[in-house]
Write an enzyme that holds these catalytic residues in place. Structure first.
Site: not given
Length: 462
Positions: A108, A247, A249, A251
């Site tokens: 992440s 960010d 990834d 999400d």
């Protein structure tokens, strides 16, 4: 063995509140990945399950994806690989195709040396430290052994075009405008480019859209100091309606307004909530307990039902299902959508904000002004030696307040409030406060710091 309590468990540090992660190649290797995947598959069901795997742009992600596949197939499960993917697309595809579980290989917002796994059961329901991850940890066995034949067939799928069609369907009716998006060399640039290239009247200034798992241009965490500098400059230089940064990834989403100023994520969520309530009157909206008081006040003012939640995507998604909520927001920049299986989606947030700004004759900064009625501290991280004792001291010091323990300690007075909670990912106490004016806020923050001084370590968290 337990994911959090067993002292002799060498993998206990990998299991966190919302995911599994560590430094790739040191704390987390392919053998551990196989063992975790086998345990995850067996936790969901004993053999013959259907699982889907995706991975982000980190250089260690492809090899970990192979290891996850082996671990799942060693338990007699069937595996479908979708390759390079944003976390939201994997969530969506896993739920739409009714897989029994999904694994996203990502760390992440963490630096490039980290990697990890986000595990979901069916319908994109995440496993967490409260439910699911301890059961997986208890089933992990090392050294890893193949004790039965692997499922011999590996399936491959590319859901990108189907996902893009869904995302494009939300973008209809937007007037011509200029936008800036910074993907941070994460995975969010791929689907964002392909969605917006179909709309010639929307000019997108693309920043760091090439996936590069070393994150050479900025941190994958858009909330860190300096991460928004380039997009802020781009917005002002080119006269964009706003800018949005993903960010690693994709999400999470953090926004700057037309002046290049960062928008507090809770206030942006409040604005989006009122936007949705115009077309869904009376709907339920969830907000995390760190948010400004302006959020529930604004939701209720337009006829919505506002419900406070704990912090963290696993808890928010569970609460959305429980309350049949339309939308949810977090101070961290996660925004959740019921029609995307209650998942968080940075691209959807970009689309909805474009629609909202397009429909108004006011710039984003003016649209936000009614929500900016309180002075807010943001989240302050304090390195505390004994967090349990520190919270007890705070509760005693403010015993005359309205108090609750939904997540940590929440103190509420008519003119000001704060929440203090133990981080589930770092050895810190996280404090967020608000007041009716900046002077009160500063005064009470000083008093909170004085109360915590006996428990505080001298070194600040990195």
């Amino acid at each position: 063995m337990s994911g959090t309590d067993t002292q002799d468990n060498p993998m206990k540090t990998l299991f966190h509140a919302y995911d599994i992660r560590g430094i790739a190649g040191e704390e987390l290797d392919c053998e551990q990945a196989m063992a975790i995947a086998r345990a995850f598959g067996d936790t969901v069901q004993e053999g013959d399950g259907r699982f889907v795997i995706g991975y982000d742009a980190r250089t260690t992600s492809p090899s970990l994806a192979e290891a996850i596949s082996l671990g799942l197939r060693s338990g007699g499960h069937h595996v479908t690989h979708i390759g390079l993917s944003s976390t939201p697309m994997l969530y969506w595809y896993g739920a739409e195709e009714e897989f029994d579980g999904s694994v996203m290989i990502t760390a992440s917002h963490l630096p490039s040396r980290y990697n990890g796994f986000k595990l979901c059961a069916g319908d994109a329901l995440p496993l967490s430290g409260d439910q699911g991850l301890p059961e997986v940890a208890a089933r992990v066995h090392l050294p890893f052994r193949f004790d039965r034949p692997c499922t011999p067939v590996i399936h491959h799928s590319n859901p990108l075009e189907a996902y893009l069609q869904v995302m494009r369907s939300y973008l209809r009716g937007v007037k011509p405008m200029k936008l800036a998006v910074d993907a941070g060399n994460g995975i969010g640039g791929i689907d964002t480019h392909k969605v917006f290239e179909h709309f010639n009247h929307l000019w997108l200034h693309e920043i760091n859209f090439e996936p590069d798992g070393t994150f050479p241009n900025r941190s994958p965490n858009p909330l860190l100091p300096g991460a928004l500098t380039r997009i802020s400059q781009c917005v002002v230089k080119h006269g964009c309606a706003f800018g949005l940064a993903f960010d690693g990834d994709a999400d999470r989403a953090v926004v700057v307004d037309e002046k290049g100023a960062m928008v507090s994520p809770d206030l942006l969520g409040g604005l989006l909530a009122t936007h949705f309530l115009h077309s869904h009157p009376g709907a339920t909206i969830l907000y995390d307990l760190r948010s400004s008081r302006a959020i529930p006040e604004s939701i209720e003012a337009v006829g919505g039902k506002a419900i406070r939640t704990r912090v963290g995507h696993a808890f928010v998604k569970t609460a959305m299902r429980e309350h049949q909520a339309l939308f949810a927001l977090e101070l961290s920049g996660h925004y959740y959508y019921a029609d995307l299986h209650y998942t968080d989606n940075g691209l959807r947030t970009l689309i909805e904000l474009a629609k909202l700004v397009s429909a108004s004759d006011k710039p984003l900064s003016e649209l936000l002004r009614p929500l900016q009625r309180y002075a807010l501290s943001g989240e302050i991280n304090l390195r505390i030696q004994d967090r349990t004792a520190a919270l007890a001291a705070l509760e005693q010091a403010y015993a005359d307040a309205s108090i609750d323990h939904l997540d940590g300690l929440s103190i509420d007075y008519p003119e000001w409030w704060f929440n203090a909670r133990c981080s589930r990912t770092e050895p810190v106490l996280r404090v967020s406060a608000g007041a009716t004016d900046p002077g009160q806020l500063e005064h009470h923050l000083q008093q909170i710091r004085l109360q915590l001084e006996p428990f505080q370590q001298t070194r600040s968290p990195s």
